[in-house]
Design a protein around this motif. Structure first.
Motif, PDB file in Angstrom:
ATOM      1  N   ARG A  48      30.677  52.091  47.150  1.00 58.86           N
ATOM      2  CA  ARG A  48      29.527  52.969  46.920  1.00 58.86           C
ATOM      3  C   ARG A  48      29.939  54.441  46.764  1.00 58.86           C
ATOM      4  O   ARG A  48      29.128  55.266  46.349  1.00 58.86           O
ATOM      5  N   THR A  49      31.187  54.768  47.088  1.00 61.86           N
ATOM      6  CA  THR A  49      31.661  56.145  46.968  1.00 61.86           C
ATOM      7  C   THR A  49      32.289  56.409  45.600  1.00 61.86           C
ATOM      8  O   THR A  49      32.085  57.471  45.016  1.00 61.86           O
ATOM      9  N   VAL A  50      33.059  55.440  45.105  1.00 59.54           N
ATOM     10  CA  VAL A  50      33.700  55.641  43.803  1.00 59.54           C
ATOM     11  C   VAL A  50      32.662  55.503  42.687  1.00 59.54           C
ATOM     12  O   VAL A  50      31.540  55.071  42.908  1.00 59.54           O
ATOM     13  N   ARG A  51      33.060  55.863  41.483  1.00 55.43           N
ATOM     14  CA  ARG A  51      32.159  55.816  40.338  1.00 55.43           C
ATOM     15  C   ARG A  51      32.106  54.418  39.744  1.00 55.43           C
ATOM     16  O   ARG A  51      32.946  53.570  40.047  1.00 55.43           O
ATOM     17  N   LYS A  52      31.117  54.192  38.888  1.00 53.86           N
ATOM     18  CA  LYS A  52      30.905  52.866  38.313  1.00 53.86           C
ATOM     19  C   LYS A  52      32.100  52.397  37.493  1.00 53.86           C
ATOM     20  O   LYS A  52      32.420  51.205  37.467  1.00 53.86           O
ATOM     21  N   GLN A  53      32.776  53.329  36.812  1.00 58.57           N
ATOM     22  CA  GLN A  53      33.890  52.944  35.947  1.00 58.57           C
ATOM     23  C   GLN A  53      35.199  52.729  36.696  1.00 58.57           C
ATOM     24  O   GLN A  53      36.170  52.222  36.132  1.00 58.57           O
ATOM     25  N   ASP A  54      35.257  53.104  37.960  1.00 58.66           N
ATOM     26  CA  ASP A  54      36.487  52.952  38.739  1.00 58.66           C
ATOM     27  C   ASP A  54      36.706  51.492  39.130  1.00 58.66           C
ATOM     28  O   ASP A  54      35.752  50.761  39.381  1.00 58.66           O
ATOM     29  N   ILE A  55      37.965  51.078  39.187  1.00 56.77           N
ATOM     30  CA  ILE A  55      38.318  49.678  39.458  1.00 56.77           C
ATOM     31  C   ILE A  55      38.992  49.588  40.819  1.00 56.77           C
ATOM     32  O   ILE A  55      40.073  50.144  41.035  1.00 56.77           O
ATOM     33  N   VAL A  56      38.349  48.880  41.737  1.00 59.48           N
ATOM     34  CA  VAL A  56      38.837  48.765  43.120  1.00 59.48           C
ATOM     35  C   VAL A  56      39.517  47.416  43.312  1.00 59.48           C
ATOM     36  O   VAL A  56      38.988  46.375  42.897  1.00 59.48           O
ATOM     37  N   SER A  57      40.677  47.424  43.957  1.00 55.83           N
ATOM     38  CA  SER A  57      41.369  46.161  44.233  1.00 55.83           C
ATOM     39  C   SER A  57      41.973  46.181  45.634  1.00 55.83           C
ATOM     40  O   SER A  57      42.284  47.246  46.172  1.00 55.83           O
ATOM     41  N   ARG A  58      42.109  44.997  46.182  1.00 55.20           N
ATOM     42  CA  ARG A  58      42.864  44.862  47.430  1.00 55.20           C
ATOM     43  C   ARG A  58      44.305  44.564  47.048  1.00 55.20           C
ATOM     44  O   ARG A  58      44.594  43.532  46.438  1.00 55.20           O
ATOM     45  N   TRP A  59      45.191  45.472  47.410  1.00 55.94           N
ATOM     46  CA  TRP A  59      46.583  45.360  46.997  1.00 55.94           C
ATOM     47  C   TRP A  59      47.354  44.425  47.910  1.00 55.94           C
ATOM     48  O   TRP A  59      48.361  43.844  47.525  1.00 55.94           O
ATOM     49  N   GLY A  60      46.877  44.277  49.141  1.00 57.78           N
ATOM     50  CA  GLY A  60      47.522  43.384  50.097  1.00 57.78           C
ATOM     51  C   GLY A  60      47.300  43.865  51.516  1.00 57.78           C
ATOM     52  O   GLY A  60      47.422  45.058  51.784  1.00 57.78           O
ATOM     53  N   LEU A 116      44.193  49.503  46.097  1.00 56.28           N
ATOM     54  CA  LEU A 116      44.566  50.312  44.941  1.00 56.28           C
ATOM     55  C   LEU A 116      43.332  50.501  44.073  1.00 56.28           C
ATOM     56  O   LEU A 116      42.617  49.545  43.783  1.00 56.28           O
ATOM     57  N   ILE A 117      43.086  51.751  43.669  1.00 54.61           N
ATOM     58  CA  ILE A 117      41.939  52.062  42.821  1.00 54.61           C
ATOM     59  C   ILE A 117      42.433  52.745  41.557  1.00 54.61           C
ATOM     60  O   ILE A 117      43.258  53.668  41.626  1.00 54.61           O
ATOM     61  N   ILE A 118      41.957  52.309  40.411  1.00 54.29           N
ATOM     62  CA  ILE A 118      42.251  52.974  39.149  1.00 54.29           C
ATOM     63  C   ILE A 118      41.039  53.801  38.751  1.00 54.29           C
ATOM     64  O   ILE A 118      39.910  53.295  38.724  1.00 54.29           O
ATOM     65  N   LEU A 119      41.278  55.067  38.447  1.00 58.90           N
ATOM     66  CA  LEU A 119      40.223  56.022  38.112  1.00 58.90           C
ATOM     67  C   LEU A 119      40.382  56.463  36.660  1.00 58.90           C
ATOM     68  O   LEU A 119      41.187  57.352  36.352  1.00 58.90           O
ATOM     69  N   PRO A 120      39.645  55.849  35.712  1.00 61.13           N
ATOM     70  CA  PRO A 120      39.790  56.196  34.292  1.00 61.13           C
ATOM     71  C   PRO A 120      39.416  57.646  34.005  1.00 61.13           C
ATOM     72  O   PRO A 120      38.505  58.201  34.620  1.00 61.13           O
ATOM     73  N   LEU A 121      40.159  58.248  33.060  1.00 59.72           N
ATOM     74  CA  LEU A 121      39.899  59.618  32.588  1.00 59.72           C
ATOM     75  C   LEU A 121      39.783  60.604  33.753  1.00 59.72           C
ATOM     76  O   LEU A 121      38.902  61.457  33.780  1.00 59.72           O
ATOM     77  N   THR A 122      40.702  60.472  34.700  1.00 59.61           N
ATOM     78  CA  THR A 122      40.669  61.304  35.903  1.00 59.61           C
ATOM     79  C   THR A 122      42.040  61.913  36.151  1.00 59.61           C
ATOM     80  O   THR A 122      43.036  61.188  36.205  1.00 59.61           O
ATOM     81  N   SER A 123      42.094  63.221  36.295  1.00 57.06           N
ATOM     82  CA  SER A 123      43.360  63.890  36.602  1.00 57.06           C
ATOM     83  C   SER A 123      43.730  63.661  38.062  1.00 57.06           C
ATOM     84  O   SER A 123      42.895  63.232  38.859  1.00 57.06           O
ATOM     85  N   ARG A 124      44.981  63.985  38.411  1.00 59.34           N
ATOM     86  CA  ARG A 124      45.407  63.811  39.790  1.00 59.34           C
ATOM     87  C   ARG A 124      44.611  64.712  40.728  1.00 59.34           C
ATOM     88  O   ARG A 124      44.276  64.324  41.843  1.00 59.34           O
ATOM     89  N   GLU A 125      44.305  65.922  40.261  1.00 56.00           N
ATOM     90  CA  GLU A 125      43.523  66.853  41.083  1.00 56.00           C
ATOM     91  C   GLU A 125      42.142  66.282  41.384  1.00 56.00           C
ATOM     92  O   GLU A 125      41.654  66.351  42.524  1.00 56.00           O
ATOM     93  N   GLU A 126      41.514  65.701  40.360  1.00 51.96           N
ATOM     94  CA  GLU A 126      40.196  65.071  40.555  1.00 51.96           C
ATOM     95  C   GLU A 126      40.318  63.854  41.459  1.00 51.96           C
ATOM     96  O   GLU A 126      39.445  63.595  42.297  1.00 51.96           O
ATOM     97  N   ALA A 127      41.405  63.115  41.287  1.00 51.41           N
ATOM     98  CA  ALA A 127      41.636  61.927  42.114  1.00 51.41           C
ATOM     99  C   ALA A 127      41.782  62.306  43.584  1.00 51.41           C
ATOM    100  O   ALA A 127      41.288  61.603  44.473  1.00 51.41           O
TER     101      ALA A 127
END
Length: 210
Positions: free
Chosen positions: A119-131, A136-147
């Motif tokens: 509920r905190t990340v944006r709709k386009q972000d991809i959340v995964s359980r890495w282990g 691990l979350i992928i944030l499309p069109l997002t700079s490191r500063e924004e991340a």
């Protein structure tokens, strides 16, 4: 769960039913029972396909995507986006929960954590359980500063949720590292290592400050 399998098989059933009626001059009334049976069979097997596909892509405990899915999607994301960032999240002191309160409590804590993240990340972000207790979350069109801003927001939201729901787990917190594509890495493994190193650096710093 997506409806891909059901849509495809039902569409195929309708297609062949239409051929029987319009091209083979079959009677519509006579073909209705056959078409209905074909549709039901198509829906059933399509549903089984969708279920298997869903389970192959998802983590069984939390319901978010699994590591396999992220590796499969990474080349597609590289082709689709010129830039994106990843976050590696580690739950601090999670082993203490399993050791002192049991694995069921640990599982529930992870489920609650995923709800907060989702509920905190944006709709386009991809959340995964890495282990284990790593995500691990992928944030499309997002700079490191924004991340890093999103990472800080995640840390705050998790802290608030723990204080609100279960003060006994107040010793839990997040350590998060960020890396961005393509400037810091061209593969998921490279980005993961960079973000992981930053995350462990923050974890050490937080221990020194406590």
């Amino acid at each position: 769960m997506r409806y891909t399998g059901r849509i495809i098989l039902v569409s195929v059933s309708i297609f062949f039913g239409s051929i029987s009626i319009f091209f083979l001059n079959e009677s519509l009334v006579e073909e209705i029972p056959t078409i209905l049976i074909t549709l039901i069979i198509g829906w059933f097997f399509g549903k089984q396909f969708d279920k298997v596909k869903y389970l192959s892509e998802r983590d069984f405990l939390t319901g978010v995507y699994n590591r396999r899915y992220m590796y499969e999607q990474f080349p597609k994301l590289c082709a689709k986006y010129e830039m994106f960032s990843i976050l590696i999240i580690d739950v601090n002191n999670f082993k203490v929960v399993n050791d002192t309160r049991g694995h069921e409590c640990g599982d529930n804590a992870l489920k609650d954590l995923v709800q907060v993240i989702s509920r905190t990340v944006r709709k386009q972000d991809i959340v995964s359980r890495w282990g284990g207790d790593e995500f691990l979350i992928i944030l499309p069109l997002t700079s490191r500063e924004e991340a890093e801003k999103i990472a800080m927001q995640l840390e705050n939201e998790v802290r608030k949720d723990i204080e609100k729901k279960c003060s006994e787990l107040s010793y839990l917190s997040l350590s998060i590292g960020a890396a961005d594509y393509p400037s810091e890495g061209m593969t998921l493994d490279n980005l993961n290592k960079i973000a992981d190193d930053k995350m462990y650096k923050k974890k050490k710093e937080s221990k020194l400050n406590t």
